[in-house]
Scaffold this active site. Structure first.
Site, PDB file in Angstrom:
ATOM      1  N   GLU A 266       0.880  -1.173   0.000  1.00 57.04           N
ATOM      2  CA  GLU A 266       0.000   0.000   0.000  1.00 57.04           C
ATOM      3  C   GLU A 266       0.909   1.213   0.000  1.00 57.04           C
ATOM      4  OE1 GLU A 266      -2.312   2.643   3.051  1.00 57.04           O
ATOM      5  OE2 GLU A 266      -2.692   0.521   3.392  1.00 57.04           O
ATOM      6  N   CYS A 303      -3.301   7.237   5.217  1.00 59.28           N
ATOM      7  CA  CYS A 303      -3.246   6.924   3.791  1.00 59.28           C
ATOM      8  C   CYS A 303      -4.550   7.283   3.094  1.00 59.28           C
ATOM      9  CB  CYS A 303      -2.919   5.442   3.586  1.00 59.28           C
ATOM     10  SG  CYS A 303      -3.805   4.354   4.698  1.00 59.28           S
TER      11      CYS A 303
END
Length: 528
Positions: A266, A303
């Site tokens: 990620e 994020c």
């Protein structure tokens, strides 16, 4: 629990000899004096990998009940660390008490969710197609499918979640649930926190009598140890949360191996928020205030932080900008996780400041002597400037965002088509916007892993339906999620058993179904 500065390799505590490092307090802008942490190297990687290889078959062949008990015991052991764990994490991350208490709850919640997933057994996708010896023109063999773990997994602790995406975080929990031993590389920003959680896992391994190589925790300065871990032939998959640069570097190493392996990374996302006209007309001010709260949560170090807002330019847009600007002006500067992250944020903001045609319309309160503290910022520009300036699509990891004015809905569609892959996109939408949304959503489905309505993306629920993933560069593989029950799928592969005697089959596909699983038999779902 005393923090010793040692690595945990199987059942042993090992003092690394490849240099040493101290933990760092970003609020005080100083090193934490004791202990020093001994760094490891190739020898420690080899030892942890060898133990993981030895543990793989015995561990994956444990009963589902035993594997689930292991996950639950880890959760119990983490909670048993009490306030000491939270206090250490606060010192190493600069994150506030309530945030870390919530993150601890999420961490143990993930472990308990995967215990439930393991007991349920559906993750193995058991299927049976019985033999048809009389079938013409060709008979069919007896075929049975069950999924098994890929092999030992390397997990990299993340900087922004010292608990929930770290030593016992989602990557570790889902890999252990799949039946894979785990070797974790602790993040250098929270070494003491990592050791404490690592010892909670090590204790669970010992107390249940599991093979010692089920879990190891390594520490290493720079990139050398992590690169060696990904390159090691025993490791069969990698879980990573961090920068695009870091994720791509690990992918290159993994792909250059004689046996390439998957890296589930990620990486970066700006998580656009689309403000639809009717919603904006109805509640521009409340949207603006909610956006400011989301942008500055945790100093913007999520994020899923909303790094872009897309609007169609009319008088209601200014209402949103004014409300967001007023709210941001009250937001205090916040200490960031590390000096390096703070410097990277300042560098990203400076890049945007230097783009002609981009106006800074709001700032948060200045740092006023706080160490490593980020001041919130809001910018405004237009679609054409965005499309001609790639720097404006780069993630500013922190409390900064850009409002993009579109002249009409066709420009909104043009912008959406040009976006990189995202973890999330958000629609602020009312019923009068639904017709336009029907045109926009097919584009957004191609761009993101999660589409939200009338909220903000900075909350990621841990449950069966969650997707925390998306097209590149938000992740390295859009087919998978790193959060939620489906995260286990990253570390599994299917195996078909043809005409094997029943006693040699995995329990999941034995005729008597000793585990009581729901299975697909001759194409029909049969309840347990």
């Amino acid at each position: 629990m005393q923090i010793t500065g040692e690595m945990l390799i199987g059942a042993s505590s090992v003092r690394g000899t490849e240099g040493q490092q101290q933990a760092f307090d970003p609020c005080m802008d100083q090193f934490i004096a004791t202990p020093t942490f001994g760094m490891g190297g190739q020898a420690e990687v080899d030892r942890a990998a060898q133990l993981a290889a030895q543990a793989f078959d015995p561990y994956r062949q444990l009963s589902l009940a035993k594997r689930a008990e292991f996950l639950e015991l880890i959760a119990d052991n983490i909670m048993a660390l009490g306030d000491a764990l939270i206090e250490r994490a606060m010192a190493e991350s600069g994150l506030p008490l309530v945030r870390l208490q919530g993150e601890r709850g999420r961490t143990v919640g993930q472990l308990r969710l995967f215990a439930k997933v393991v007991r349920d057994g559906r993750f193995m996708s058991p299927a049976i197609d019985h033999a048809q010896p009389e079938r013409m023109p060709l008979p069919r063999a007896d075929l049975r499918l069950a999924k098994m773990a890929l092999g030992p997994v390397a997990v990299f602790g993340a900087s922004n979640f010292p608990l929930a995406f770290s030593v016992a975080g989602g990557d570790t929990a889902s890999a252990l649930a799949a039946g894979a031993p785990v070797v974790v590389k602790a993040h250098s920003a929270h070494l003491g926190t990592s050791e404490m959680v690592g010892r909670a896992i090590q204790k669970a391994v010992r107390d249940l009598g599991l093979p010692e190589g089920v879990f190891s925790l390594l520490m290493g300065a720079g990139r050398k140890l992590g690169e060696a871990l990904v390159a090691h032939p025993v490791i069969k998959a990698v879980g990573f949360t961090g920068s695009r640069q870091g994720g791509l570097a690990l992918m290159r190493i993994a792909n250059a191996r004689p046996e390439p392996i998957p890296v589930y990374a990620e990486m970066s996302s700006i998580n656009p928020v689309f403000l639809m006209p009717a919603a904006l007309a109805a509640r521009a001010e409340s949207i603006g205030r909610g956006f400011a709260d989301s942008l500055t949560m945790g100093a913007g170090q999520f994020c899923t932080n909303p790094g872009m807002v897309v609007v169609i330019g009319d008088r209601n847009v200014q209402r949103f900008i004014d409300a967001a600007s007023q709210a941001l002006a009250t937001k205090p500067a916040q200490t960031m996780l590390t000096p390096g992250i703070h410097q990277a944020f300042d560098t990203g903001v400076a890049k945007v400041d230097g783009v002609e045609g981009v106006e800074k319309v709001a700032q948060g309160q200045p740092a006023d002597g706080l160490h490593n503290a980020a001041q919130a910022a809001l910018y405004v520009t237009d679609v054409q400037r965005l499309l001609s300036s790639p720097v404006l699509q780069e993630e500013m990891f922190g409390p900064a965002s850009i409002v993009i004015r579109a002249r009409n809905f066709d420009e909104v569609l043009e912008l959406a088509e040009q976006l990189e892959g995202q973890l999330t996109v958000t629609l602020q939408i009312d019923p009068a916007d639904y017709a336009d949304a029907q045109r926009l959503i097919p584009v957004l489905e191609r761009k993101a892993g999660r589409i939200l309505a009338n909220g903000f993306p900075t909350g990621v629920e841990v449950c069966h339906a969650m997707v925390h993933g998306g097209p590149f560069p938000s992740t390295s593989n859009a087919m998978f999620t790193s959060v939620g029950a489906s995260a286990i799928d990253r570390f599994l592969r299917p195996v078909c058993y043809q005409d094997l005697p029943d006693v040699l089959l995995p329990a999941a596909v034995q005729q008597a179904n000793p585990q009581g699983l729901a299975r697909v038999i001759n194409g029909d779902l049969v309840a347990r």
